[in-house]
Every structure is written in C-alpha cells, then in structure tokens.
Write a protein that holds these residues in place. Structure first.
Motif, PDB file in Angstrom:
ATOM      1  N   ILE A 111       0.971  -1.090  -0.150  1.00  0.00           N
ATOM      2  CA  ILE A 111      -0.043   0.016  -0.008  1.00  0.00           C
ATOM      3  C   ILE A 111       0.674   1.333   0.277  1.00  0.00           C
ATOM      4  N   ALA A 165      -3.979  -5.580  -2.940  1.00  0.00           N
ATOM      5  CA  ALA A 165      -3.806  -4.076  -2.335  1.00  0.00           C
ATOM      6  C   ALA A 165      -4.398  -2.975  -3.052  1.00  0.00           C
ATOM      7  N   LEU A 169      -8.075  -0.990  -1.691  1.00  0.00           N
ATOM      8  CA  LEU A 169      -8.091   0.502  -1.869  1.00  0.00           C
ATOM      9  C   LEU A 169      -9.252   0.876  -2.525  1.00  0.00           C
TER      10      LEU A 169
END
Length: 291
Positions: A111, A165, A169
C-alpha cells in the motif's frame, strides 16, 4: 450513497478477522479440488455460485442496490479482485496454505509503495524499513533459486498480495458511495463475466460432491466480501490491516490438521518478518494520522 457509520477499530478488526477466516476456508476447498479442477474452472464456478446466492437477496430488496454512479471504480475493483482470486487459488494449489496466505498478506507492505507511485506520497525512513523487513521475509519464504520456475506457487501468492492491495483501496473508495450489497453485486457480476471468458475451452464436468464443495466455496466468497466491506466501513485499511495476518494462523492450523503440512524454520522466520513489516508500516501511518 452508503450510510455514514461511526468509526470503530474494534468492530473493523473483528469483521476483518472473520473475513480472512472465510477466505482461508475458501483456499482449503481450492486445495481439495486441485487435482480435479483447473484454476479457471474452480474460479468460474465459485463466482457464479456466489452470484446465484446473492441474487435472491438483491431481489428481496427490489433491486434498489443496482444503482451506482461509480462503475469505473467497480470495474477496477472487479478486475483486481478476479486477478487476486485466481492468483491466490493457484498459489494455494501449488504451494502450502501457509506460504500462500503469508504472501497474500503482503498487502499492507504494498500500500505505501502504491501511494508513492500513484499518489506521489512521500515514504519516510520508517516505512522504508517496514518495506525492507517485509521484502526480507518474502525472500526467506519464497527461497528464490533455479527451482522456482518449476514451482511458481510462491510468486503467484506474492502477485496476489500486490493486486489485492489495489482491490482493498478500491473497496475503501467504494464505501464512500455504495452499500455493501451494491459492491458485492457488481464485484460478483464482473467476476462472473471475466471468469466465463477465461474458462472458455476449459469447461469440465463436475460430480455431485464437487458441486457441493463449489457451492460452499461460493458461500465463503460471499461471506468474505461482505465481511471485508463491513470492516472497511468501520476503519481504514491501514488502520486494521495487521489483523489480516490472522489468516496465516488459520492457514497453519488448517494445513496441519487437514493436509498434514509441516512448518519449517524458514517459513516461520519469514512469516514473522512479513508480519513485522506490515505492522510497522500500519503503525507509522496511524501515528502520522494522529499527529
């Protein structure tokens, strides 16, 4: 527009732990069928089964959850989600449950890197240390050498962590506008369409036992998605991401009980380093937020 809820790290953490329990059970089913069904076939039946389970819920709610104004974000989430699922199931079939889950759980390390590349966010010294710890752990687990080309399960698990990841998000972004059921419907619909394209020419007959396992896998996918979305309505991914590592414990226990998998010292050390890197990166981001 999704309803605003009061932030709660406790509730978010509980939902995330339960989500990854469902996800680990899903990988167990995939390992059961590794010698019987291709990854593409397994993925297709899982997504279609999950969509079939969800449609009656959407119908009872009179299809009001189908309205969305952020279809592009759904497409990003759906594309990365199906890619992560394919990679994770393939990794679980080619390597141990522990390795697959540890490498999937590199998402908190990826991230900050994604934030640097796409959001131009500066990565400070502590985050670089966290990323370095996680990378060292991955190297110890993967054990890169000439044999890695003959058993690429670990690399697939690492790739699953990267694309997941991006998916997580996107989930947090969708929480700002769409309800959990809206998100689940479009995710499963997009996943079903993409997996249908991937399975063309690779369809296989399935027996009664396989059908029941696939239905259970579809149920696990629905549970995982719902619990994941709920977790991120109560807390941000970097705030509770460390609890994602609970799946490593679940994988170790289930792998030991069901598949008689043994843990070597390298895997244990690598797991600790990956977890340490993820926790350090999460704690630093949270510290900056509160300062």
């Amino acid at each position: 527009m999704s309803e605003k809820v009061k932030e709660s790290l406790l509730l978010g953490s509980i939902f995330l732990v339960l989500a990854f329990l469902a996800n680990t059970i899903q990988s167990v089913f995939g390992k059961f069928l590794e010698a019987q069904l291709s990854v593409e076939m397994f993925t297709w039946v899982t997504f279609v089964s999950a969509l079939i389970i969800l449609i009656p819920i959407v119908a009872v709610r009179r299809f009001k959850d189908l309205k969305t104004e952020v279809i592009r974000t759904h497409l990003v989430r759906g594309g990365t989600g199906i890619a992560g699922f394919l990679l994770f199931i393939a990794a679980a079939q080619l390597t141990s449950l522990v390795n697959a889950n540890v490498l999937l759980n590199t998402t908190p390390i990826f991230i900050p890197i994604l934030a640097l590349i796409f959001l131009k966010t500066r990565i400070n010294r502590q985050l670089w240390i966290a990323i370095g710890l996680g990378f060292a752990g991955m190297v110890i687990i993967v054990k890169p050498d000439a044999t890695i080309l003959t058993n690429p399960g670990n690399i697939l698990g690492l790739a699953a962590g990267f694309v997941t990841a991006i998916e997580f998000l996107a989930v947090k972004k969708l929480d700002e506008t769409d309800s959990p059921i809206t998100q689940m419907f479009y995710f499963l619909l997009i996943g079903s369409i993409l997996s249908t394209v991937l399975v063309l020419g690779k369809l296989q007959p399935i027996n009664h036992e396989q059908a029941l396992i696939m239905l259970a896998t579809g149920g696990c996918l629905v549970c995982f998605q719902f619990l994941l979305i709920k977790a991120y309505t109560y807390a941000k991914p970097h705030e509770i991401g460390a609890f994602q590592y609970s799946s490593v414990v679940f994988a170790a226990l289930l792998g030991w009980i069901i598949f008689k998998e043994q843990l070597d010292l390298g895997t244990i050390i690598g797991t600790l380093l990956v977890c340490a890197g993820g926790i350090l990166s999460i704690s630093k981001i949270t510290e900056e937020k509160n300062s």
